[in-house]
Design a protein around this motif. Structure first.
Motif, PDB file in Angstrom:
ATOM      1  N   GLN A 296       0.686  -0.948   0.117  1.00 48.84           N
ATOM      2  CA  GLN A 296      -0.451   0.161  -0.391  1.00 48.84           C
ATOM      3  C   GLN A 296       0.835   1.344  -0.270  1.00 48.84           C
ATOM      4  O   GLN A 296       2.180   1.151   0.239  1.00 48.84           O
ATOM      5  N   THR A 297       0.022   2.141  -0.465  1.00 49.37           N
ATOM      6  CA  THR A 297       0.740   3.470  -0.354  1.00 49.37           C
ATOM      7  C   THR A 297      -0.178   4.519   0.772  1.00 49.37           C
ATOM      8  O   THR A 297      -0.863   4.791   1.081  1.00 49.37           O
ATOM      9  N   ARG A 298       0.982   5.292   1.581  1.00 51.95           N
ATOM     10  CA  ARG A 298       0.408   5.906   2.380  1.00 51.95           C
ATOM     11  C   ARG A 298       0.855   7.523   3.036  1.00 51.95           C
ATOM     12  O   ARG A 298       2.299   7.504   2.543  1.00 51.95           O
ATOM     13  N   PHE A 299      -0.298   8.272   2.621  1.00 44.82           N
ATOM     14  CA  PHE A 299      -0.073   9.317   2.535  1.00 44.82           C
ATOM     15  C   PHE A 299      -0.703  10.852   4.096  1.00 44.82           C
ATOM     16  O   PHE A 299      -1.346   9.816   4.162  1.00 44.82           O
ATOM     17  N   VAL A 300      -0.408  12.020   3.793  1.00 48.41           N
ATOM     18  CA  VAL A 300      -1.244  12.783   4.411  1.00 48.41           C
ATOM     19  C   VAL A 300      -1.913  14.403   3.605  1.00 48.41           C
ATOM     20  O   VAL A 300      -0.511  14.298   2.534  1.00 48.41           O
ATOM     21  N   VAL A 301      -2.760  14.524   3.708  1.00 46.49           N
ATOM     22  CA  VAL A 301      -2.764  15.705   3.055  1.00 46.49           C
ATOM     23  C   VAL A 301      -3.488  17.096   3.825  1.00 46.49           C
ATOM     24  O   VAL A 301      -4.035  16.464   5.082  1.00 46.49           O
ATOM     25  N   THR A 302      -2.490  17.883   3.539  1.00 47.14           N
ATOM     26  CA  THR A 302      -2.820  19.035   5.108  1.00 47.14           C
ATOM     27  C   THR A 302      -3.111  21.204   3.951  1.00 47.14           C
ATOM     28  O   THR A 302      -3.226  20.598   2.938  1.00 47.14           O
ATOM     29  N   ALA A 303      -3.987  21.359   4.665  1.00 45.35           N
ATOM     30  CA  ALA A 303      -4.392  22.934   4.404  1.00 45.35           C
ATOM     31  C   ALA A 303      -3.905  23.477   4.515  1.00 45.35           C
ATOM     32  O   ALA A 303      -2.657  23.810   5.621  1.00 45.35           O
ATOM     33  N   GLY A 304      -3.367  24.160   2.996  1.00 45.76           N
ATOM     34  CA  GLY A 304      -2.273  25.610   3.599  1.00 45.76           C
ATOM     35  C   GLY A 304      -2.932  26.857   3.197  1.00 45.76           C
ATOM     36  O   GLY A 304      -2.339  28.167   2.916  1.00 45.76           O
ATOM     37  N   SER A 305      -4.680  26.674   3.336  1.00 44.19           N
ATOM     38  CA  SER A 305      -5.097  28.296   3.307  1.00 44.19           C
ATOM     39  C   SER A 305      -6.145  28.567   4.089  1.00 44.19           C
ATOM     40  O   SER A 305      -6.975  26.566   4.288  1.00 44.19           O
ATOM     41  N   GLU A 306      -6.938  29.327   4.085  1.00 40.65           N
ATOM     42  CA  GLU A 306      -7.687  29.985   4.746  1.00 40.65           C
ATOM     43  C   GLU A 306      -9.283  29.262   4.235  1.00 40.65           C
ATOM     44  O   GLU A 306      -9.995  28.208   4.934  1.00 40.65           O
ATOM     45  N   LYS A 307      -9.490  29.205   2.768  1.00 42.58           N
ATOM     46  CA  LYS A 307      -9.808  28.371   2.425  1.00 42.58           C
ATOM     47  C   LYS A 307     -10.533  26.314   1.769  1.00 42.58           C
ATOM     48  O   LYS A 307     -11.112  25.752   2.598  1.00 42.58           O
ATOM     49  N   ALA A 308      -8.797  26.300   1.978  1.00 44.82           N
ATOM     50  CA  ALA A 308      -8.500  24.814   2.380  1.00 44.82           C
ATOM     51  C   ALA A 308      -9.285  23.768   3.646  1.00 44.82           C
ATOM     52  O   ALA A 308      -9.484  23.240   3.558  1.00 44.82           O
ATOM     53  N   LYS A 309      -9.171  25.061   4.420  1.00 49.03           N
ATOM     54  CA  LYS A 309      -9.854  24.672   6.049  1.00 49.03           C
ATOM     55  C   LYS A 309     -10.749  24.436   5.898  1.00 49.03           C
ATOM     56  O   LYS A 309     -11.379  24.113   7.058  1.00 49.03           O
ATOM     57  N   ASN A 310     -11.704  24.821   5.238  1.00 48.09           N
ATOM     58  CA  ASN A 310     -13.024  24.342   5.371  1.00 48.09           C
ATOM     59  C   ASN A 310     -13.508  23.237   4.431  1.00 48.09           C
ATOM     60  O   ASN A 310     -15.101  23.174   5.196  1.00 48.09           O
ATOM     61  N   ILE A 311     -13.044  22.398   3.959  1.00 44.04           N
ATOM     62  CA  ILE A 311     -13.151  21.817   2.696  1.00 44.04           C
ATOM     63  C   ILE A 311     -12.442  20.216   3.929  1.00 44.04           C
ATOM     64  O   ILE A 311     -11.324  20.217   4.725  1.00 44.04           O
ATOM     65  N   SER A 312     -12.636  19.808   5.175  1.00 46.48           N
ATOM     66  CA  SER A 312     -12.615  18.590   5.713  1.00 46.48           C
ATOM     67  C   SER A 312     -12.459  17.547   5.454  1.00 46.48           C
ATOM     68  O   SER A 312     -12.353  16.511   6.141  1.00 46.48           O
ATOM     69  N   THR A 313     -11.541  17.319   4.239  1.00 46.88           N
ATOM     70  CA  THR A 313     -11.175  15.978   3.925  1.00 46.88           C
ATOM     71  C   THR A 313      -9.510  15.970   4.227  1.00 46.88           C
ATOM     72  O   THR A 313      -8.532  15.024   3.522  1.00 46.88           O
ATOM     73  N   THR A 314      -8.934  16.655   5.134  1.00 51.74           N
ATOM     74  CA  THR A 314      -7.766  16.636   4.987  1.00 51.74           C
ATOM     75  C   THR A 314      -7.220  15.352   6.340  1.00 51.74           C
ATOM     76  O   THR A 314      -8.338  15.321   6.865  1.00 51.74           O
ATOM     77  N   GLY A 315      -6.288  14.884   6.046  1.00 51.46           N
ATOM     78  CA  GLY A 315      -5.180  13.626   7.253  1.00 51.46           C
ATOM     79  C   GLY A 315      -5.281  12.992   6.151  1.00 51.46           C
ATOM     80  O   GLY A 315      -4.277  12.913   5.069  1.00 51.46           O
ATOM     81  N   ASN A 316      -4.708  11.794   7.165  1.00 51.17           N
ATOM     82  CA  ASN A 316      -4.030  10.401   6.630  1.00 51.17           C
ATOM     83  C   ASN A 316      -4.474   9.588   5.520  1.00 51.17           C
ATOM     84  O   ASN A 316      -5.819   9.352   6.133  1.00 51.17           O
ATOM     85  N   TYR A 317      -3.843   9.501   5.133  1.00 50.90           N
ATOM     86  CA  TYR A 317      -4.876   8.275   3.673  1.00 50.90           C
ATOM     87  C   TYR A 317      -3.584   6.628   3.312  1.00 50.90           C
ATOM     88  O   TYR A 317      -2.659   7.016   3.271  1.00 50.90           O
ATOM     89  N   GLN A 318      -4.567   6.032   2.850  1.00 49.92           N
ATOM     90  CA  GLN A 318      -3.636   4.324   2.736  1.00 49.92           C
ATOM     91  C   GLN A 318      -3.955   4.413   0.825  1.00 49.92           C
ATOM     92  O   GLN A 318      -5.356   4.713   0.993  1.00 49.92           O
ATOM     93  N   LEU A 319      -3.681   3.678   0.484  1.00 46.87           N
ATOM     94  CA  LEU A 319      -3.994   3.282  -1.172  1.00 46.87           C
ATOM     95  C   LEU A 319      -3.691   2.326  -1.641  1.00 46.87           C
ATOM     96  O   LEU A 319      -2.528   1.922  -1.434  1.00 46.87           O
ATOM     97  N   GLN A 320      -4.630   1.441  -2.134  1.00 45.57           N
ATOM     98  CA  GLN A 320      -3.864  -0.148  -2.415  1.00 45.57           C
ATOM     99  C   GLN A 320      -3.178   0.246  -3.504  1.00 45.57           C
ATOM    100  O   GLN A 320      -2.578  -0.416  -4.439  1.00 45.57           O
ATOM    101  N   MET A 321      -3.804   1.288  -4.154  1.00 41.54           N
ATOM    102  CA  MET A 321      -2.813   1.660  -5.876  1.00 41.54           C
ATOM    103  C   MET A 321      -1.407   1.525  -5.673  1.00 41.54           C
ATOM    104  O   MET A 321      -0.876   2.720  -3.931  1.00 41.54           O
ATOM    105  N   LEU A 322      -0.080   1.457  -5.698  1.00 38.88           N
ATOM    106  CA  LEU A 322       0.656   1.247  -5.716  1.00 38.88           C
ATOM    107  C   LEU A 322       1.442   2.571  -6.571  1.00 38.88           C
ATOM    108  O   LEU A 322       1.047   2.614  -7.633  1.00 38.88           O
ATOM    109  N   GLY A 323       2.516   3.387  -6.150  1.00 36.55           N
ATOM    110  CA  GLY A 323       3.572   3.640  -6.822  1.00 36.55           C
ATOM    111  C   GLY A 323       3.029   5.622  -6.440  1.00 36.55           C
ATOM    112  O   GLY A 323       2.258   6.065  -5.467  1.00 36.55           O
ATOM    113  N   ASP A 324       4.062   6.716  -6.117  1.00 33.28           N
ATOM    114  CA  ASP A 324       4.135   7.759  -5.748  1.00 33.28           C
ATOM    115  C   ASP A 324       3.893   8.517  -6.279  1.00 33.28           C
ATOM    116  O   ASP A 324       2.660   9.209  -5.717  1.00 33.28           O
ATOM    117  N   PHE A 325       3.154   8.272  -7.691  1.00 33.37           N
ATOM    118  CA  PHE A 325       2.636   9.333  -8.320  1.00 33.37           C
ATOM    119  C   PHE A 325       1.602   9.262  -7.680  1.00 33.37           C
ATOM    120  O   PHE A 325       0.597  10.267  -8.343  1.00 33.37           O
TER     121      PHE A 325
END
Length: 516
Positions: A296-325
């Motif tokens: 699996q691939t693990r990565f984290v998504v973070t908000a970098g702007s005020e408008k992004a902070k209003n979207i509640s999907t930031t956090g840690n994620y796992q993918l079964q699809m391989l590849g850092d791309f």
């Protein structure tokens, strides 16, 4: 469903497409079916005379089979006795009239369009997985692999084009609405805009993943400028936009988005290391790798702007699809899910187990290394795939099986040579939808750009034999990459879809034969 002749005339006039019309007093003025195929006609059909291969005899066939009105760019004697709508552009007319005939199904769907040179399909599947978590599986899909217009088995079928012809697209959208679907995720190819397949369609969200030269040739785009222009039309026709800030030609991409969209509705993303020193806009979302392996691939998504902070999907994620791309593809899909109202928990759950047929399908063997089947079909995707394998397996011997399609994507061929030179030790050049071209000539064209002091090259036009030979030649620590066709179950040869088992099936059979 039906459309009146008067409605057709009004729509065409409104868009300045109608040149002239011929109305017959004794012919029904209501059309109860639409088609551009003379073999698919019902009583009172509105028939479109479209395509470079159109012949007047097709109109005769349509008339004989019950068509009562035709749309064309010139009048035809074969249509005598039918209503005739003569237009400036029949492909634009077909898009507008099809949308009206199917009662504007886009108005009843949350429509997301995805474009980019690579990653469209994977991103579409990621987003469908997340939306399905919150809408009970009611996400329709238009992709280069499968189309999904409902929840029954028969509502999922193999796609014929990345983006269907406009009439087929609006019909599928109507079916999706009638089947209770609430969202639509669709890949939007450059050809979709080049050939007006999505003319008049507005997207709730438009995603722009990346851009590199591709689809440039005599039957596609004349040059990169035209290719980029067509790609940009998705953003021009979207209410909100998501853009990869690391894309080449970013300034042009962002400028296109701002022609119709307020900057507050444009969201940018990039990886954590991207400085973007020349950017005037803030990066709204960042993604950072945590861990990747063959599970699996693990990565984290973070908000970098005020408008992004209003979207509640930031956090840690796992993918079964391989590849850092795929972290980039995943981030774009996560942002889109957030803008569509998906919360973090649903997004993380929905994306975790998504797989895509023919994308990063991996088989491990006892004595012949790791076998990977992937749709990688241009320089950008080949370089990304091989770069990941080099990092993941600590600089292994990479063996590549690849070919190039005939009659299109001619610009890809030098890119294949360059990517092979950059990473591969051995290459098997083979057939991949040769069309009306000589597959040997295509293989020799790729071979001419390969550095034979670095790479051992075998030309084997039988794709099954090429895959078998590549796997047989691999050692325990080698990586065999089977690129291009993905899950395709056919080879396009001289206008015929010739059955082919698919790369993953051939690879699995080869492994069984070698290792039992």
């Amino acid at each position: 469903m039906s459309i009146s002749l008067n409605t057709c005339i009004l729509i065409l006039k409104e868009h300045h497409l109608l040149k002239s019309s011929a109305v017959q007093d004794t012919v029904a003025t209501k059309m109860e079916y639409v088609s551009y195929d003379s073999r698919d006609i019902k009583t009172n059909t509105l028939f479109f005379c479209k395509g470079a291969g159109f012949r007047p005899t097709y109109l005769s066939m349509a008339k004989d089979n019950g068509a009562n009105c035709y749309v064309a760019q010139q009048p035809y004697p074969e249509g005598k006795g039918m209503h005739a709508l003569i237009v400036r552009d029949v492909s634009k007319a077909m898009a507008l009239l099809s949308a009206a005939f199917f009662q504007f199904p886009q108005d009843d769907l949350f429509v997301v369009g995805i474009t980019g040179t690579k990653g469209k399909t994977t991103t579409a599947y990621f987003l469908k997985g997340m939306l399905d978590q919150v809408n009970g599986g009611k996400t329709a899909l238009i992709s280069s692999v499968n189309d999904v217009v409902g929840q029954r088995p028969e509502d999922t079928f193999k796609s014929s084009l990345t983006t269907p012809e406009s009439l087929d697209l609006f019909r599928d959208m109507r079916n999706a609405v009638d089947n209770g679907m609430t969202h639509l995720v669709m890949e939007v190819s450059s050809q979709a805009y080049k050939k007006n397949r999505v003319f008049g369609l507005t997207y709730d969200l438009g995603l722009f993943l990346n851009i590199t030269p591709d689809h440039i040739g005599p039957n596609e785009h004349p040059d990169f400028a035209d290719y980029l222009h067509c790609k940009l039309q998705l953003l021009v026709n979207a209410r909100k936009c998501i853009i990869n800030a690391q894309s080449d030609h970013f300034a042009e991409i962002y400028a296109a988005a701002t022609t119709t969209t307020d900057p507050d509705s444009i969201y940018l993303f990039a990886n954590e290391k991207f400085t973007g020193s020349s950017l005037k806009q803030p990066i709204d979302f960042r993604y950072a790798s945590q861990e990747s392996d063959l599970a699996q691939t693990r990565f984290v998504v973070t908000a970098g702007s005020e408008k992004a902070k209003n979207i509640s999907t930031t956090g840690n994620y796992q993918l079964q699809m391989l590849g850092d791309f795929n972290e980039s593809n995943g981030t774009a899909a996560i942002m889109a899910a957030g803008l569509a109202g998906v919360d973090y928990e649903s997004a993380a759950k929905g994306i975790r187990n998504v797989t895509v047929p023919g994308r990063m399908q991996t088989q491990t063997t006892k004595h012949h290394g790791t076998i990977v089947v992937d749709y990688a079909h241009n320089k950008a995707s080949m370089m990304a795939l091989m770069g990941f394998m080099q990092r993941e397996f600590n600089n292994p011997k990479i063996i590549v099986v690849v070919g190039a399609p005939g009659n299109k994507g001619v610009s890809r061929r030098p890119g294949f040579s360059e990517s092979i030179n950059a990473y591969a030790s051995q290459a098997f050049l083979t057939a991949d939808d040769p069309g009306f071209e000589d597959p040997l000539a295509i293989a020799q064209e790729i071979d001419a750009g390969i550095d034979h002091e670095k790479v051992a090259v075998t030309i084997e036009l039988d794709r099954t034999k090429a895959i078998n030979e590549a796997i047989k030649s691999a050692g325990p620590t080698d990586v065999v990459l089977i690129c291009g066709k993905g899950a395709d179950g056919f080879q396009k040869i001289r206008g015929v879809d010739t059955p082919y088992p698919s790369d993953i099936t051939v690879a699995q059979e080869a492994i069984t034969k070698l290792e039992g």
